[in-house]
Design an enzyme around this catalytic site. Sequence first.
Site, PDB file in Angstrom:
ATOM      1  N   PRO A 193       0.699  -0.861  -0.037  1.00 47.53           N
ATOM      2  CA  PRO A 193       0.089   0.044  -0.359  1.00 47.53           C
ATOM      3  C   PRO A 193       0.771   0.925  -0.266  1.00 47.53           C
ATOM      4  CG  PRO A 193      -0.067  -1.083   1.882  1.00 47.53           C
ATOM      5  CD  PRO A 193       0.927  -2.229   1.325  1.00 47.53           C
ATOM      6  N   GLU A 194       0.307   1.481  -1.013  1.00 43.80           N
ATOM      7  CA  GLU A 194       1.143   3.178  -1.176  1.00 43.80           C
ATOM      8  C   GLU A 194      -0.148   4.567  -0.871  1.00 43.80           C
ATOM      9  OE1 GLU A 194       4.149   3.584  -4.127  1.00 43.80           O
ATOM     10  OE2 GLU A 194       5.062   1.604  -4.161  1.00 43.80           O
ATOM     11  N   LYS A 229       1.028   7.943   3.699  1.00 37.98           N
ATOM     12  CA  LYS A 229       0.495   6.084   3.765  1.00 37.98           C
ATOM     13  C   LYS A 229      -0.135   6.599   4.963  1.00 37.98           C
ATOM     14  CE  LYS A 229       5.222   4.755   0.869  1.00 37.98           C
ATOM     15  NZ  LYS A 229       6.091   4.584   1.046  1.00 37.98           N
ATOM     16  N   ARG A 239      16.543  -3.638  -1.129  1.00 41.13           N
ATOM     17  CA  ARG A 239      15.245  -3.775  -2.889  1.00 41.13           C
ATOM     18  C   ARG A 239      15.174  -3.841  -3.912  1.00 41.13           C
ATOM     19  NH1 ARG A 239      12.945  -0.379   1.739  1.00 41.13           N
ATOM     20  NH2 ARG A 239      13.933  -2.030   2.732  1.00 41.13           N
TER      21      ARG A 239
END
Length: 304
Positions: free
Chosen positions: A2-3, A61, A287
Amino acid sequence: MPELPEVEVVRRGLERWVAGRTVDDVEVLHPRAVRRHGGGAADLVARLRGRTAAVPVRRGKYLWVPLRQSGAASGVAEPDRRSGEEAADDALLVHLGMSGQLLVQPADATDERHLRVRLRFTDGGRELRFVDQRTFGGVAVDELGAGGVPLSVAHIAPDPFDPAFDDAAFARRLRARRTGLKRALLDQTLVSGIGNIYADEALWRARLHYARATEGVTRAEAVRVLDAARAVMTDALAQGGTSFDSLYVNVNGESGYFERSLAVYGREGQECDRCGTPIRRESFMNRSSYLCPACQKRPRHPRW
DNA sequence: CGGAGCTCCTGGGGGC
DNA sequence: TGCCCCCAGGAGCTCC
């Protein structure tokens, strides 16, 4: 993941299904989900009972539901009590982390495997459930400070859709940094709401490499990547916005946008939509970063 | 104090 | 078939 767009979808769902309702009881099923709440689970429950949800607010967020005292006469409905007109002192603060969801479910619906917190309301209608597999997210009740922002969110910068967001100030602060461009975009104290996926998408749209040194980014480039972030998140919201129209407050990162409209994220080896060059995946900050090696030229002096 | 790296967490998937 | 390791990454925390 979720952004900003996914969290906004959740905010709208809460506005529709939860605002105006009064909390009856709260069940905390996993202590880690309330670790950000100072007083612990019992205190969280006590601070929520009998409180009425106002219109939810989002910054980046982070999402919070201001809490009002419910009417003095218990059980009596409070018609036309327009939210936002009475200043709330505190709010139910929610961060979805990596895997958090808020669901509006019938009371008799089977508990989700990773159900962490349950809120029941005095109207006996659908309950609100915080579900989170990896428990990076959580809920808390936090005091509201200046501008109605929870104290624990005060250090978070406005997001690019906030009327208070200052593009020129963003460019100035970005250029004062001594770090890499993507690292800066992910820094929620500089600009909030952008995560790994939309950072990669914005950089691709702006044709900028993630390892550009921030001090070498021009004002025009800074605004370009900012506008690109706005554009990609606007597109995502337009597509994800359909899912909250049901009783299910869709909240996780699955706005559907992922599969359909991403230009680079998760597309390693596939052709760049602009030039046909295979998209590359690189390891960065432990990442993944996806980029088009042709459209996004590696700088001579990269900074990570 | 800015910047960088570490750490939390769990399920899915790949390799052997 | 089963086990182990890697991977996903937001953001607070620690260290330099």
